[in-house]
Enzyme design. Sequence first.
Site, PDB file in Angstrom:
ATOM      1  N   GLU A 140       0.822  -1.217   0.000  1.00 44.50           N
ATOM      2  CA  GLU A 140       0.000   0.000   0.000  1.00 44.50           C
ATOM      3  C   GLU A 140       0.854   1.265   0.000  1.00 44.50           C
ATOM      4  O   GLU A 140       0.880   2.035   0.967  1.00 44.50           O
ATOM      5  CB  GLU A 140      -0.967  -0.023   1.176  1.00 44.50           C
ATOM      6  CG  GLU A 140      -1.961  -1.171   1.076  1.00 44.50           C
ATOM      7  CD  GLU A 140      -3.077  -1.119   2.109  1.00 44.50           C
ATOM      8  OE1 GLU A 140      -2.848  -0.559   3.187  1.00 44.50           O
ATOM      9  OE2 GLU A 140      -4.163  -1.637   1.820  1.00 44.50           O
ATOM     10  N   GLU A 159      -6.479  -7.864  -0.819  1.00 43.18           N
ATOM     11  CA  GLU A 159      -7.038  -7.973   0.529  1.00 43.18           C
ATOM     12  C   GLU A 159      -8.539  -7.710   0.430  1.00 43.18           C
ATOM     13  O   GLU A 159      -8.960  -6.611   0.083  1.00 43.18           O
ATOM     14  CB  GLU A 159      -6.397  -6.936   1.460  1.00 43.18           C
ATOM     15  CG  GLU A 159      -4.901  -7.119   1.612  1.00 43.18           C
ATOM     16  CD  GLU A 159      -4.258  -6.081   2.526  1.00 43.18           C
ATOM     17  OE1 GLU A 159      -4.997  -5.379   3.249  1.00 43.18           O
ATOM     18  OE2 GLU A 159      -3.019  -5.968   2.490  1.00 43.18           O
TER      19      GLU A 159
HETATM   20  C1  GAL Z   1      -4.588  -2.787   4.846  1.00 42.95           C
HETATM   21  C2  GAL Z   1      -3.179  -3.317   5.009  1.00 42.95           C
HETATM   22  C3  GAL Z   1      -3.118  -4.572   5.843  1.00 42.95           C
HETATM   23  C4  GAL Z   1      -3.952  -4.388   7.085  1.00 42.95           C
HETATM   24  C5  GAL Z   1      -5.367  -4.029   6.709  1.00 42.95           C
HETATM   25  C6  GAL Z   1      -6.282  -3.838   7.888  1.00 42.95           C
HETATM   26  O1  GAL Z   1      -4.594  -1.441   4.539  1.00 42.95           O
HETATM   27  O2  GAL Z   1      -2.575  -3.575   3.773  1.00 42.95           O
HETATM   28  O3  GAL Z   1      -1.789  -4.843   6.176  1.00 42.95           O
HETATM   29  O4  GAL Z   1      -3.352  -3.410   7.851  1.00 42.95           O
HETATM   30  O5  GAL Z   1      -5.345  -2.830   5.992  1.00 42.95           O
HETATM   31  O6  GAL Z   1      -6.016  -2.664   8.600  1.00 42.95           O
END
Ligand code: GAL
Length: 698
Positions: A151, A317
């Site tokens: 990110e 994700e």
């Molecule tokens: C995303 C990140 C993950 C985790 C998730 C939940 O932005 O890539 O590592 O932090 O959010 O907060």
Amino acid sequence: MAKSLHLDRFQLGVCYYPEQWPETLWADDFRRMRELGFGVIRIAEFAWTIFEPEEGGFSFDLFDRAIALAHEHGLQVILGTPTATPPAWLTHTYPEVLNVTQTGVQYQHGMRRHYTYNAPIYRELSARIVRKLAEHYGQHPAVIGWQIDNELNCETNVFYAAADQAAFQAWGQRKYGSLDALNRAWGTVFWNQTYTDWAQVRLTGPTPSDSPNPHQALDEKRFFSDSAISFARLQSDILRELAPNQWVTTNGLYGHLDNHQLTEETLDFFSYDSYPNFSTILGSLVPDLASDPLRDRRWSWFLSVVRSISPNFCVMEQQSGPGGWTNRLAQPAPKPGQMRLWTYQSIAHGADMVLYFRWRTATMGTEIYWHGINDYHNRPNRRVAEAAQVGRELETLAQRVVGCRTTAHVAIVSDYDNEWDGELDSWHGPYTRQSVQAWFTALQFQHIPVDALYLRAVTTLDDSTQYQVLVYPHPAILTEATAALLTAYVQEGGTIIFGCRTGYKDVTGQCYMRPLPGPVAELCGVTVEDFTRIEPVERAPCLRWRDEDESIMTADGFNDILQVTAPGVDVLAEYAEGYYAGAPALVRNTVGNGSAYYYGAVFNVDSAQALLRHMGLASPVGDWLELPRPVELCIRERAATGERIIFLLNYSDAEQTIMLQKAVTDLLVEEQVQGEMVLPPYGVRMFAETDETPLASR
Ligand code: GAL
């Protein structure tokens, strides 16, 4: 040609952190992943210290074992490069890699993303760890691809360390060549800001009233974007050299980053992290979304933006439980069915690979409340059951869907210059946010799929002519080149819609000395005779349609009082109140085979809906499919055969009834269906049109 994910087989998977769990759990975890239908895991993106416990000393044992075991279980692996989280030894030895806030506070070890892309030693050490990883895993049979960092520009997207100041001076020298040119571009003659030596040129600093030079502030964002891209390129060059058969991507969609350029220059395709449950706390994060009627459905817009970068993409994700950090971002649990709904939301919008975040909720650290599929206790729960359902469904669905493109005939147009300029400039940025939200909502309610189109230097006429209608709400910055492209688009038969504040700035963010709307005044057949800001001080005036029996709507935000300058212009609506009552507010000009609309105000859902009615725009399947408002329609189409898959997504907590006027195949049960059907709360349906479907209705 946009860079896209090309897969033969849809991929479902999960993010996994072997370093956070006893090794005795791994085999059981991998076995159960396979049972759920997962074929891929993403690992290692925060594990720098495990790979390099001390400067220059490398160790691959832990991940060698984890990857070998995953491979044995038939899982493929995406490896993250670990540069989002520098080791403590690194920031301790080289504190110059630490990012600094605009007010001069240096971030410290203890969170993540506290480094800056421009520190030479950080670049050197990042390049070295990526090289070591690529040498080690670049030919590994289980490793299919790489995620660069994690990110880029999340947590913070501004950088004011000494390394950034130096890099910004060099960037300015490359861009402008001379101080004179920089002074002109930044309009430094105003308030005696003229620079007489490059050493004086800095990123924006703290200023009285928090009001930096706006032209410098715009360039600063371009610089931040270039810095992130250059950091990604540093890594992707190494990966391409040492891992030529594995793909390269990165995840997230964050500010001050031209993700289109990033993808073109460094990636094979773009990946997104989709957390629609942020909608439950959006009102506290983004006040103008407090009363958003779309809530989690709004993520379909972000997914549309992602699709404009890579038509088929990966969701690295996918939210799989309630989110929350120990101190912030606390969310309610997704309702039964919502996690599945959000998975299909991603798929409907073009995802061909989806990985849930994360396999199991962490028992330590900032994210102990960011829930994964499994709870701390690791026993069956409803999220595991829901993931298993998706896994089963995709076994049959996957092949039909993979490679199909999500289609739309309407696009909302954006560009990075206006996005970045509009962050500081309250005379157009908030208007664009409101109008994009309004148009997206209106189109969703009418079940008209919509794309995002980013206008960039490389955008061609062909990119635009695939759309019947373009909505470019408030392009304050508008160049002659963009105006020429849009004029050609209209001449070829396209329809373009502009709102107030169009075309008054050049690419530096300085105002043109010419009648508004500047470079598109001729295309629109109007000039702006007078104008006024409306809210919050004054009440937005009502509009009166001249010929149509439209309901009353208000001209929000800002009013351009128009004067018609060309014979073919139709005045569709006028202001009904105020000192400019009777003056044109909405006009249409016919140019070549198409038309240009100019609306003198900021759009709201009413005005966007009125324009949709006026243009006669309807759902592309409206002749055979009746849908209620809470249901989203998406269409994925296979270019080679014209086959279409119709996705229906019910975002509400109530059953929704739909009506099919013709027989289609319900892909979840592989049966022909017709007539009335009920979508359960948060329910999803996918239909394929049968061969007998007359082509005319396609
Ligand atoms: C995303 C990140 C993950 C985790 C998730 C939940 O932005 O890539 O590592 O932090 O959010 O907060």
